[in-house]
Design an enzyme around this catalytic site. Sequence first.
Site, mmCIF file in Angstrom:
data_model
loop_
_atom_site.group_PDB
_atom_site.id
_atom_site.type_symbol
_atom_site.label_atom_id
_atom_site.label_comp_id
_atom_site.label_asym_id
_atom_site.label_seq_id
_atom_site.Cartn_x
_atom_site.Cartn_y
_atom_site.Cartn_z
ATOM 1 N N GLU A 1 0.819 -1.210 0.000
ATOM 2 C CA GLU A 1 0.000 0.000 0.000
ATOM 3 C C GLU A 1 0.853 1.261 0.000
ATOM 4 O O GLU A 1 0.458 2.279 -0.577
ATOM 5 C CB GLU A 1 -0.961 -0.010 1.186
ATOM 6 N N HIS B 1 3.475 6.626 -5.114
ATOM 7 C CA HIS B 1 3.029 6.955 -6.468
ATOM 8 C C HIS B 1 2.266 8.282 -6.445
ATOM 9 O O HIS B 1 2.417 9.125 -7.332
ATOM 10 C CB HIS B 1 2.155 5.835 -7.013
#
Length: 718
Positions: free
Chosen positions: A508, A514
């Site tokens: 996660e 990202h």
Amino acid sequence: MRKTLITTAVSAALMLSACSEPTADTAMTSKTSAEAPTITTKAPATAENALLVASPLQYMAPQFDKFKAGDFLPAFEQGMKEHKAEIAAITNNADAPTFENTVVAFEKTGAILDRTQRVFFNLTGLISDDNFISVEEQVVPQLTAHMDNIYLDEKLFARIQAIYKNKATLTGEDLRLVEVYYERFVRAGAELSAEDKAQMRELNGELAKLETSFSQNVLKSFKDDVLVVEDKAMLDGLSDNDIASLAAAAKAAGKSGYMITLVNTTTQPLLSSLKNRDLRKQLWETSAYRAMDTNSPLNIKIAGLRAQKAKLLGYPTWAAYSTGDQMAQNPEAVYGILDDLAPKALVKAKIEAADIQAEIVKDGKDFTLEAWDWAYYAEKVRAAKYDLDDSQVKPYFEMNTVLNDGLFFAMEKLYGITFKSRNDLPVWHKDVTAYEIFNKDGSSLGLFYLDMYARQGKRGGAWMDEFVSQSFLKNTKPVVYNALNVPKPAEGQPTLLTFDEVSTLFHEFGHAIHGLYSQVNYPSLAGTLTARDFVEFPSQANEDWSIDPAVLANYAKHYQTGEPIPAELLAKVLKAHTFNQGFGTVEYLAAALLDMEWHSIPAGTEITDVATFEKQALAKHGLDYSPIAPRYKTTYFSHSFGGGYSAGYYAYLWTEVFAADAFAHMMAQGGLTQENGQKYRDTVLSKGNSQDLMQSYIDFAGKKPSTDALLKRRGLVH
């Protein structure tokens, strides 16, 4: 998992006003005074509604301590009203359409709606209760209609189309944004006739209601589908900490005895430890048949309506429509990779099953392996094969040590970033921790929230999402969070993670970076707003750092003594990492193929029974193998029926090809180094969807990925 805020259609509309994209669902409220106040739905709009103004906190982090009961509906209403007026100003502009006066203007619209939907739809997955459900039921149809008014607006599409036809004058991110917008409008039905647009509105409205009901039923099942055990002796095999946690869960729910709650997948964690076979069977069946009565009719209706919508848009099936704007491009490519891997995985799974059956006989039992036996006896096989006992390993994976000396350590080594607790920032639940993240040069990167524990009102699984996305246009920095569902231990006890939970934590955070590393102009192209069969690549790639020897050695320390994990035990952990991968691959492939088959039906297909459809779909692909059920069965398959991964669950395998190849490339270039991290950050993570996604990968690795590293990663070849 990258979470989808709301139904795909609504989410897509809100993206146009800089909103977040997956996966498949609150955190303001709980019923205890130690947490934030309960949300209700009837308070009028007031000047004190914190959702109506930009947050004064750093990077516009939400003011979770300021949201009052009744703020959400008025904020949604005001947000849609404002957004509608802003869109009208664009469409009524007498000047010829230009990139600046149409597309850039579009990107700047909807501030209140963006802020409100991000807070609300994130919180519905984190601390939902009846009040949140009530608001969701009211607002989703309104948002769906609002989306239709945007995508099906002829004047607005005409302006977008005019810019698209003259796109040769555009370059770089500007060109990418226009292409993305144009495709979204066309795929939403902008080119349909007036009659077909009216039908599209009806289909979207009905789907929004059904998908919301499906998700709410799944969330409700976490509360209702529990197993209460009165006799402690039936829990033989569980640790004292596990039993204490079950007792605490029962007490918190006002029940006596010991309460087992479900996680989102078919196989439940406690199945690997429970000695009582009858209880194992009861637990497995409670999991496998949950929400059957409430969601089966919805599954059939949703699949049928999606097929109708696809036909209206000129596609033979929803799977064809769904994959049309993804890297896969068509269902045939998806079936190709799934069906190619299925027989290899099944062969390995049956070898594993034979070892398990031998272990059953060795245990003095004469029954044939069933699905509820697999995890328990696989653990015995693992212990025998690798001389590895999970009870020996878990004390070396204390949560805070894993977080600080594992995940944060690895991220500092790879990217040079550092983490600072921000206890001054308000959070949505007392168990949530806030951090500010800093670049190597000391500049602030953004804010990160971590919500580790399972609780009532929180949806199952693990995911990442954003409260604020990065954008140079809007001068915003990212505010992101990760949510997991680790069982909370009894008061005063340490949180000892399984190795799967350690991997999930790393996974996660791969989504988080990202979003945090995004460096783009336009919010609609920022961070994780990529194709879903690319978005899981950075998260899966990040998992592998959890088994890097240097990282493992730094965090795998006994929670009582602080002693590092013995070298021999660490070697066993690493050696056992690919154990049971036949099972894991088959249960995943079964779910991915179920998802594809549900969405490969043509419009008008009559389906009368969910269980029969499941059995036939799995048999078609050779995966109707009773000891291994799909990771998610239809009635609680939130990725497929409640979120944005319909005909898209294959994405985890598709992107694992990228992840395995990328990690192999990094290891060949020196492994855990800032040189590797910086190149990966510059070429992939910072780009979002601002350029062709395959080109981003090629810029990083110098070539397209191959499946070789994936097969090794899953232990399917040596």
